[in-house]
Design a protein around this motif. Structure first.
Motif, PDB file in Angstrom:
ATOM      1  N   LYS A 210       0.970  -1.242  -0.019  1.00 27.08           N
ATOM      2  CA  LYS A 210       0.166   0.070  -0.129  1.00 27.08           C
ATOM      3  C   LYS A 210       0.867   1.322   0.084  1.00 27.08           C
ATOM      4  O   LYS A 210       1.590   1.495   0.936  1.00 27.08           O
ATOM      5  N   ILE A 211       0.910   2.034  -0.991  1.00 27.23           N
ATOM      6  CA  ILE A 211       1.731   3.145  -1.172  1.00 27.23           C
ATOM      7  C   ILE A 211       1.058   4.488  -0.968  1.00 27.23           C
ATOM      8  O   ILE A 211       0.015   4.681  -1.685  1.00 27.23           O
ATOM      9  N   LEU A 212       1.582   5.356  -0.308  1.00 27.13           N
ATOM     10  CA  LEU A 212       1.071   6.746  -0.095  1.00 27.13           C
ATOM     11  C   LEU A 212       1.943   7.520  -1.152  1.00 27.13           C
ATOM     12  O   LEU A 212       3.150   7.415  -0.978  1.00 27.13           O
ATOM     13  N   HIS A 213       1.362   8.571  -1.961  1.00 26.96           N
ATOM     14  CA  HIS A 213       2.210   9.345  -2.870  1.00 26.96           C
ATOM     15  C   HIS A 213       2.133  10.910  -2.927  1.00 26.96           C
ATOM     16  O   HIS A 213       0.927  11.236  -2.683  1.00 26.96           O
ATOM     17  N   LEU A 214       3.369  11.494  -2.827  1.00 22.39           N
ATOM     18  CA  LEU A 214       3.400  12.822  -2.933  1.00 22.39           C
ATOM     19  C   LEU A 214       4.167  13.401  -4.068  1.00 22.39           C
ATOM     20  O   LEU A 214       4.880  12.487  -4.577  1.00 22.39           O
ATOM     21  N   PHE A 237       0.335   2.074   6.010  1.00 25.02           N
ATOM     22  CA  PHE A 237       0.659   2.204   4.759  1.00 25.02           C
ATOM     23  C   PHE A 237       2.285   1.413   4.811  1.00 25.02           C
ATOM     24  O   PHE A 237       2.619   1.211   5.694  1.00 25.02           O
ATOM     25  N   ASP A 238       2.516   0.827   3.345  1.00 25.57           N
ATOM     26  CA  ASP A 238       3.542   0.132   3.482  1.00 25.57           C
ATOM     27  C   ASP A 238       4.810   0.635   2.629  1.00 25.57           C
ATOM     28  O   ASP A 238       5.771   0.229   2.988  1.00 25.57           O
ATOM     29  N   ALA A 239       4.556   1.624   2.089  1.00 25.65           N
ATOM     30  CA  ALA A 239       5.657   2.258   1.059  1.00 25.65           C
ATOM     31  C   ALA A 239       5.195   3.393   0.854  1.00 25.65           C
ATOM     32  O   ALA A 239       4.175   3.958   0.841  1.00 25.65           O
ATOM     33  N   ILE A 240       6.124   4.284   0.453  1.00 27.22           N
ATOM     34  CA  ILE A 240       6.332   5.577   0.027  1.00 27.22           C
ATOM     35  C   ILE A 240       6.499   6.024  -1.369  1.00 27.22           C
ATOM     36  O   ILE A 240       7.466   5.549  -2.033  1.00 27.22           O
TER      37      ILE A 240
END
Length: 377
Positions: A210-214, A237-240
Protein backbone atom coordinates in the motif's frame (compact mmCIF):
# COMPACT_ATOMS: atom_id res chain seq x y z
CA UNK A 1 33.81 15.73 -25.34
CA UNK A 2 32.14 19.00 -24.32
CA UNK A 3 28.74 17.26 -24.17
CA UNK A 4 30.03 14.44 -21.98
CA UNK A 5 31.79 16.86 -19.70
CA UNK A 6 28.56 18.80 -19.24
CA UNK A 7 26.64 15.62 -18.47
CA UNK A 8 29.23 14.49 -15.96
CA UNK A 9 29.22 17.88 -14.26
CA UNK A 10 25.43 17.96 -13.99
CA UNK A 11 25.31 14.43 -12.66
CA UNK A 12 28.11 15.07 -10.17
CA UNK A 13 26.17 17.91 -8.60
CA UNK A 14 23.29 15.55 -8.00
CA UNK A 15 24.55 12.06 -7.36
CA UNK A 16 28.31 12.32 -7.19
CA UNK A 17 31.08 12.20 -9.73
CA UNK A 18 31.29 8.42 -9.68
CA UNK A 19 27.63 7.98 -10.57
CA UNK A 20 27.90 10.55 -13.35
CA UNK A 21 30.94 8.82 -14.81
CA UNK A 22 29.13 5.47 -14.70
CA UNK A 23 26.11 6.98 -16.43
CA UNK A 24 28.17 8.40 -19.28
CA UNK A 25 30.22 5.24 -19.68
CA UNK A 26 27.19 2.97 -19.64
CA UNK A 27 25.79 4.63 -22.74
CA UNK A 28 28.97 5.30 -24.66
CA UNK A 29 28.30 2.14 -26.65
CA UNK A 30 24.55 2.69 -26.91
CA UNK A 31 23.69 -0.24 -24.65
CA UNK A 32 21.77 -0.26 -21.38
CA UNK A 33 23.40 -1.84 -18.36
CA UNK A 34 22.29 -5.36 -17.37
CA UNK A 35 18.99 -5.43 -15.51
CA UNK A 36 19.25 -5.56 -11.74
CA UNK A 37 17.20 -8.12 -9.86
CA UNK A 38 14.32 -6.89 -7.75
CA UNK A 39 14.31 -3.31 -9.06
CA UNK A 40 10.95 -2.20 -10.47
CA UNK A 41 11.41 -0.81 -13.99
CA UNK A 42 8.01 0.65 -14.76
CA UNK A 43 5.95 2.94 -16.95
CA UNK A 44 2.62 4.64 -16.39
CA UNK A 45 0.51 3.85 -19.45
CA UNK A 46 -2.86 5.05 -18.19
CA UNK A 47 -3.73 6.67 -21.51
CA UNK A 48 -2.86 3.68 -23.70
CA UNK A 49 -6.32 2.23 -24.31
CA UNK A 50 -7.83 5.61 -25.19
CA UNK A 51 -4.89 6.27 -27.50
CA UNK A 52 -5.36 2.89 -29.19
CA UNK A 53 -9.10 3.45 -29.58
CA UNK A 54 -8.35 6.68 -31.45
CA UNK A 55 -5.89 5.04 -33.79
CA UNK A 56 -2.48 5.16 -32.14
CA UNK A 57 0.07 2.60 -33.30
CA UNK A 58 3.34 1.61 -31.70
CA UNK A 59 6.55 0.39 -33.27
CA UNK A 60 9.76 -1.13 -32.09
CA UNK A 61 12.95 0.85 -32.63
CA UNK A 62 13.47 -0.89 -36.00
CA UNK A 63 10.03 0.21 -37.21
CA UNK A 64 8.19 -3.10 -36.76
CA UNK A 65 4.67 -2.50 -35.52
CA UNK A 66 3.60 -4.23 -32.32
CA UNK A 67 1.47 -4.20 -29.22
CA UNK A 68 2.71 -1.40 -26.95
CA UNK A 69 2.72 -3.52 -23.80
CA UNK A 70 4.65 -6.29 -25.52
CA UNK A 71 7.19 -3.71 -26.70
CA UNK A 72 7.57 -2.48 -23.13
CA UNK A 73 8.12 -6.02 -21.87
CA UNK A 74 10.58 -6.84 -24.67
CA UNK A 75 12.52 -3.73 -23.66
CA UNK A 76 12.94 -5.07 -20.13
CA UNK A 77 10.18 -3.31 -18.19
CA UNK A 78 8.59 -5.41 -15.46
CA UNK A 79 5.67 -3.29 -14.26
CA UNK A 80 3.03 -0.91 -15.59
CA UNK A 81 1.12 1.77 -13.69
CA UNK A 82 -2.50 2.65 -14.41
CA UNK A 83 -4.70 5.28 -12.81
CA UNK A 84 -8.33 4.82 -11.80
CA UNK A 85 -10.96 7.54 -11.87
CA UNK A 86 -14.42 7.01 -10.39
CA UNK A 87 -16.81 8.25 -13.12
CA UNK A 88 -14.89 10.24 -15.78
CA UNK A 89 -16.77 12.05 -18.53
CA UNK A 90 -15.12 10.08 -21.35
CA UNK A 91 -15.43 6.64 -19.75
CA UNK A 92 -11.69 5.97 -19.72
CA UNK A 93 -9.37 5.23 -16.78
CA UNK A 94 -12.08 3.24 -15.03
CA UNK A 95 -12.19 -0.29 -13.65
CA UNK A 96 -12.81 -1.61 -17.16
CA UNK A 97 -9.59 -0.26 -18.62
CA UNK A 98 -7.49 -1.12 -15.56
CA UNK A 99 -8.62 -4.74 -15.74
CA UNK A 100 -7.80 -4.85 -19.46
CA UNK A 101 -4.36 -3.32 -18.91
CA UNK A 102 -3.77 -5.67 -16.00
CA UNK A 103 -4.60 -8.73 -18.10
CA UNK A 104 -2.32 -7.59 -20.89
CA UNK A 105 0.49 -6.81 -18.47
CA UNK A 106 0.20 -10.21 -16.82
CA UNK A 107 0.22 -11.95 -20.20
CA UNK A 108 3.43 -10.07 -21.02
CA UNK A 109 4.98 -11.13 -17.72
CA UNK A 110 4.70 -7.77 -15.97
CA UNK A 111 3.26 -6.60 -12.65
CA UNK A 112 0.72 -3.80 -12.17
CA UNK A 113 0.66 -0.72 -9.94
CA UNK A 114 -2.92 0.54 -9.51
CA UNK A 115 -3.11 4.31 -8.95
CA UNK A 116 -6.35 5.38 -7.25
CA UNK A 117 -7.15 9.08 -7.73
CA UNK A 118 -10.53 9.05 -5.90
CA UNK A 119 -11.83 11.63 -8.35
CA UNK A 120 -13.61 11.83 -11.70
CA UNK A 121 -10.63 13.65 -13.19
CA UNK A 122 -6.99 14.55 -12.53
CA UNK A 123 -5.95 14.67 -8.88
CA UNK A 124 -2.71 16.45 -7.93
CA UNK A 125 -1.46 18.94 -5.29
CA UNK A 126 -3.53 21.74 -6.81
CA UNK A 127 -6.84 19.88 -7.10
CA UNK A 128 -8.42 16.89 -5.44
CA UNK A 129 -12.03 17.10 -6.61
CA UNK A 130 -14.55 14.84 -4.90
CA UNK A 131 -16.32 12.45 -7.31
CA UNK A 132 -19.76 13.75 -8.24
CA UNK A 133 -21.41 10.56 -6.99
CA UNK A 134 -19.92 11.14 -3.54
CA UNK A 135 -21.11 14.72 -3.11
CA UNK A 136 -23.39 15.12 -0.12
CA UNK A 137 -22.23 11.96 1.63
CA UNK A 138 -21.65 12.07 5.37
CA UNK A 139 -18.06 11.50 6.42
CA UNK A 140 -18.86 7.98 7.57
CA UNK A 141 -20.46 7.21 4.20
CA UNK A 142 -17.54 8.81 2.39
CA UNK A 143 -15.13 6.41 4.12
CA UNK A 144 -17.39 3.57 3.07
CA UNK A 145 -17.37 4.84 -0.53
CA UNK A 146 -13.55 4.93 -0.55
CA UNK A 147 -13.38 1.39 0.82
CA UNK A 148 -16.00 0.00 -1.57
CA UNK A 149 -14.56 1.69 -4.67
CA UNK A 150 -11.07 0.43 -3.85
CA UNK A 151 -12.30 -3.08 -3.07
CA UNK A 152 -14.46 -3.17 -6.21
CA UNK A 153 -11.61 -2.35 -8.58
CA UNK A 154 -9.14 -4.67 -6.87
CA UNK A 155 -11.76 -7.42 -6.66
CA UNK A 156 -12.36 -7.17 -10.41
CA UNK A 157 -8.64 -7.49 -11.04
CA UNK A 158 -8.40 -10.48 -8.71
CA UNK A 159 -11.34 -12.15 -10.46
CA UNK A 160 -9.58 -11.58 -13.78
CA UNK A 161 -6.54 -13.42 -12.49
CA UNK A 162 -4.51 -10.27 -11.92
CA UNK A 163 -3.13 -9.56 -8.44
CA UNK A 164 -1.29 -6.23 -8.46
CA UNK A 165 1.80 -6.15 -6.28
CA UNK A 166 1.53 -2.39 -5.73
CA UNK A 167 -1.51 -0.23 -4.97
CA UNK A 168 -1.39 3.55 -4.61
CA UNK A 169 -4.00 5.02 -2.24
CA UNK A 170 -4.38 8.56 -3.53
CA UNK A 171 -2.39 10.50 -6.12
CA UNK A 172 0.00 13.35 -5.23
CA UNK A 173 -1.79 13.94 -1.94
CA UNK A 174 0.51 16.69 -0.64
CA UNK A 175 -2.53 18.67 0.51
CA UNK A 176 -4.73 15.70 1.27
CA UNK A 177 -7.40 14.32 -1.06
CA UNK A 178 -11.16 14.19 -1.62
CA UNK A 179 -11.49 17.85 -0.73
CA UNK A 180 -12.77 19.35 1.48
CA UNK A 181 -13.30 16.36 3.78
CA UNK A 182 -9.76 14.99 3.50
CA UNK A 183 -7.95 18.29 2.94
CA UNK A 184 -4.70 19.33 4.68
CA UNK A 185 -6.64 21.17 7.41
CA UNK A 186 -8.61 18.03 8.29
CA UNK A 187 -5.77 15.72 9.28
CA UNK A 188 -7.77 13.16 11.24
CA UNK A 189 -10.34 12.90 8.46
CA UNK A 190 -7.61 12.67 5.82
CA UNK A 191 -6.08 9.81 7.79
CA UNK A 192 -9.48 8.13 8.09
CA UNK A 193 -9.99 8.20 4.34
CA UNK A 194 -6.46 6.96 3.64
CA UNK A 195 -6.99 4.18 6.15
CA UNK A 196 -10.25 3.16 4.45
CA UNK A 197 -8.40 2.75 1.15
CA UNK A 198 -5.52 0.88 2.78
CA UNK A 199 -7.93 -1.42 4.61
CA UNK A 200 -9.61 -2.32 1.33
CA UNK A 201 -6.24 -3.21 -0.20
CA UNK A 202 -5.35 -5.37 2.81
CA UNK A 203 -8.71 -7.17 2.71
CA UNK A 204 -8.77 -7.90 -1.03
CA UNK A 205 -5.06 -8.26 -1.80
CA UNK A 206 -3.22 -8.87 1.47
CA UNK A 207 0.09 -9.38 -0.37
CA UNK A 208 0.07 -5.99 -2.12
CA UNK A 209 2.11 -3.02 -0.92
CA UNK A 210 0.00 0.00 0.00
CA UNK A 211 1.72 3.15 -1.29
CA UNK A 212 1.05 6.75 -0.27
CA UNK A 213 2.22 9.21 -2.93
CA UNK A 214 3.31 12.85 -2.90
CA UNK A 215 4.58 15.20 -5.58
CA UNK A 216 7.68 17.44 -5.21
CA UNK A 217 10.09 14.60 -4.51
CA UNK A 218 12.84 16.99 -3.44
CA UNK A 219 10.71 18.74 -0.80
CA UNK A 220 11.78 17.00 2.40
CA UNK A 221 9.66 19.23 4.61
CA UNK A 222 6.45 18.38 2.78
CA UNK A 223 7.15 14.66 2.98
CA UNK A 224 8.07 14.76 6.66
CA UNK A 225 4.92 16.73 7.54
CA UNK A 226 2.66 14.37 5.61
CA UNK A 227 4.16 11.09 6.76
CA UNK A 228 4.61 12.16 10.37
CA UNK A 229 0.89 12.87 10.39
CA UNK A 230 0.07 9.60 8.64
CA UNK A 231 2.09 7.65 11.22
CA UNK A 232 0.64 9.63 14.14
CA UNK A 233 -2.88 8.91 12.94
CA UNK A 234 -2.28 5.21 12.38
CA UNK A 235 -2.54 5.01 8.58
CA UNK A 236 -1.42 1.43 7.72
CA UNK A 237 0.74 2.18 4.68
CA UNK A 238 3.62 0.00 3.49
CA UNK A 239 5.60 2.17 1.08
CA UNK A 240 6.21 5.74 -0.07
CA UNK A 241 5.89 7.04 -3.63
CA UNK A 242 7.26 10.30 -5.00
CA UNK A 243 6.88 12.29 -8.20
CA UNK A 244 10.04 13.98 -9.40
CA UNK A 245 10.13 16.18 -12.49
CA UNK A 246 13.45 18.06 -12.52
CA UNK A 247 12.12 21.13 -14.33
CA UNK A 248 9.54 21.61 -11.52
CA UNK A 249 10.97 19.88 -8.47
CA UNK A 250 14.59 21.04 -8.27
CA UNK A 251 17.94 19.30 -8.39
CA UNK A 252 18.56 15.58 -8.08
CA UNK A 253 20.54 16.30 -4.93
CA UNK A 254 17.25 17.36 -3.30
CA UNK A 255 15.58 14.10 -4.30
CA UNK A 256 18.55 12.11 -3.02
CA UNK A 257 18.51 13.92 0.33
CA UNK A 258 14.76 13.45 0.73
CA UNK A 259 14.77 9.75 -0.16
CA UNK A 260 17.69 9.13 2.18
CA UNK A 261 15.88 10.93 4.99
CA UNK A 262 12.65 9.03 4.34
CA UNK A 263 14.47 5.70 4.40
CA UNK A 264 16.08 6.55 7.74
CA UNK A 265 13.00 8.14 9.27
CA UNK A 266 10.31 5.58 8.30
CA UNK A 267 12.16 2.48 7.08
CA UNK A 268 9.68 1.93 4.23
CA UNK A 269 10.29 0.91 0.60
CA UNK A 270 10.56 3.95 -1.68
CA UNK A 271 9.52 4.37 -5.31
CA UNK A 272 9.74 7.25 -7.75
CA UNK A 273 6.36 6.58 -9.31
CA UNK A 274 6.47 9.50 -11.75
CA UNK A 275 9.25 11.13 -13.72
CA UNK A 276 9.79 12.21 -17.33
CA UNK A 277 12.04 14.25 -19.60
CA UNK A 278 11.61 15.62 -23.14
CA UNK A 279 13.30 14.02 -26.15
CA UNK A 280 12.53 17.07 -28.30
CA UNK A 281 11.11 20.58 -28.08
CA UNK A 282 8.98 19.96 -31.16
CA UNK A 283 5.20 19.48 -31.16
CA UNK A 284 3.25 16.95 -33.21
CA UNK A 285 -0.42 17.82 -32.70
CA UNK A 286 -0.65 21.61 -32.71
CA UNK A 287 -1.47 21.65 -28.99
CA UNK A 288 1.23 23.39 -26.97
CA UNK A 289 3.56 21.16 -25.01
CA UNK A 290 3.94 21.54 -21.26
CA UNK A 291 7.73 21.51 -21.47
CA UNK A 292 9.44 23.33 -24.34
CA UNK A 293 12.77 24.32 -22.77
CA UNK A 294 15.66 23.25 -25.03
CA UNK A 295 17.69 22.37 -21.91
CA UNK A 296 15.37 21.85 -18.90
CA UNK A 297 18.29 20.71 -16.73
CA UNK A 298 21.77 22.16 -17.35
CA UNK A 299 23.81 19.65 -19.31
CA UNK A 300 20.74 17.68 -20.41
CA UNK A 301 19.39 19.11 -23.69
CA UNK A 302 15.98 17.93 -24.86
CA UNK A 303 17.04 14.99 -27.04
CA UNK A 304 16.60 11.20 -27.21
CA UNK A 305 20.16 10.70 -25.98
CA UNK A 306 19.74 12.92 -22.94
CA UNK A 307 16.33 11.47 -22.14
CA UNK A 308 18.25 8.20 -21.71
CA UNK A 309 20.90 9.89 -19.59
CA UNK A 310 18.18 11.33 -17.35
CA UNK A 311 16.70 7.88 -16.75
CA UNK A 312 20.09 6.60 -15.64
CA UNK A 313 20.79 9.61 -13.43
CA UNK A 314 17.54 9.38 -11.48
CA UNK A 315 17.79 5.58 -11.24
CA UNK A 316 21.23 5.95 -9.68
CA UNK A 317 19.69 8.15 -6.98
CA UNK A 318 16.93 5.63 -6.23
CA UNK A 319 19.33 2.69 -6.14
CA UNK A 320 21.65 4.54 -3.73
CA UNK A 321 18.97 4.91 -1.03
CA UNK A 322 20.23 3.43 2.26
CA UNK A 323 19.40 -0.14 3.30
CA UNK A 324 18.28 -1.08 -0.20
CA UNK A 325 14.98 0.76 0.26
CA UNK A 326 15.03 2.41 -3.17
CA UNK A 327 12.83 -0.09 -4.97
CA UNK A 328 11.84 1.27 -8.36
CA UNK A 329 11.24 3.93 -10.99
CA UNK A 330 8.24 4.65 -13.25
CA UNK A 331 8.17 6.83 -16.37
CA UNK A 332 4.97 8.84 -16.56
CA UNK A 333 2.70 8.26 -19.59
CA UNK A 334 5.33 6.51 -21.69
CA UNK A 335 2.81 5.62 -24.41
CA UNK A 336 0.87 8.91 -24.56
CA UNK A 337 1.63 9.84 -28.15
CA UNK A 338 -0.41 12.53 -29.87
CA UNK A 339 -3.61 11.20 -31.46
CA UNK A 340 -6.63 13.34 -32.34
CA UNK A 341 -9.43 12.66 -29.87
CA UNK A 342 -7.21 11.28 -27.10
CA UNK A 343 -6.44 14.58 -25.40
CA UNK A 344 -5.90 15.39 -21.75
CA UNK A 345 -9.40 16.59 -20.78
CA UNK A 346 -11.97 13.80 -20.32
CA UNK A 347 -14.76 16.35 -20.70
CA UNK A 348 -13.42 17.89 -23.93
CA UNK A 349 -12.92 15.59 -26.95
CA UNK A 350 -11.13 18.40 -28.81
CA UNK A 351 -8.42 18.79 -26.18
CA UNK A 352 -4.87 17.94 -27.22
CA UNK A 353 -1.80 16.29 -25.77
CA UNK A 354 0.85 18.48 -24.16
CA UNK A 355 3.03 15.51 -23.23
CA UNK A 356 3.91 13.72 -26.47
CA UNK A 357 7.46 15.12 -26.47
CA UNK A 358 8.08 13.31 -23.16
CA UNK A 359 6.75 9.91 -24.19
CA UNK A 360 9.08 6.97 -24.83
CA UNK A 361 7.86 6.67 -28.44
CA UNK A 362 8.79 9.30 -31.03
CA UNK A 363 6.61 11.16 -33.51
CA UNK A 364 7.01 8.26 -35.98
CA UNK A 365 5.61 5.86 -33.34
CA UNK A 366 9.00 4.21 -32.77
CA UNK A 367 10.38 3.22 -29.39
CA UNK A 368 13.02 5.69 -28.25
CA UNK A 369 16.39 4.67 -26.77
CA UNK A 370 15.10 5.67 -23.34
CA UNK A 371 12.69 2.73 -23.32
CA UNK A 372 15.53 0.28 -23.63
CA UNK A 373 17.47 2.25 -21.05
CA UNK A 374 14.60 2.06 -18.57
CA UNK A 375 14.26 -1.67 -19.15
CA UNK A 376 17.97 -2.18 -18.60
CA UNK A 377 18.21 -0.56 -15.17
Amino acid sequence: MRRRTAIAAAGAAAVGAAAATATTAAFAGGRPRPSGTGFVRGADISGLIKNEDFGAVYRRADGRRGDAIKILAESGLNCIRAKVWVDPADGYNTKTQVVELGRRAKKAGMDLLVDFHYSDTWADPGKQYKPAAWEGLSFADLKTAVYEHTADVLGALKSAGVKPGLVQVGNETNGGFIWPDGRWDQLEQMAGLLTAGCDAVADVLPGAQKILHLAEGGNSGAFQWFFDNAVANGVPFDAIGASFYPYWHGELSGLAANLDDLATRYGKPLYVVETAYPFTTEDSDGFGNIMTDPEPVPGYPSSPEHQSYWIEAIADVVKAVPNGLGKGLFWWEATWTAVAGAGWDPADPSSGNGWENQALFDFDDRALPGLRTLGGL
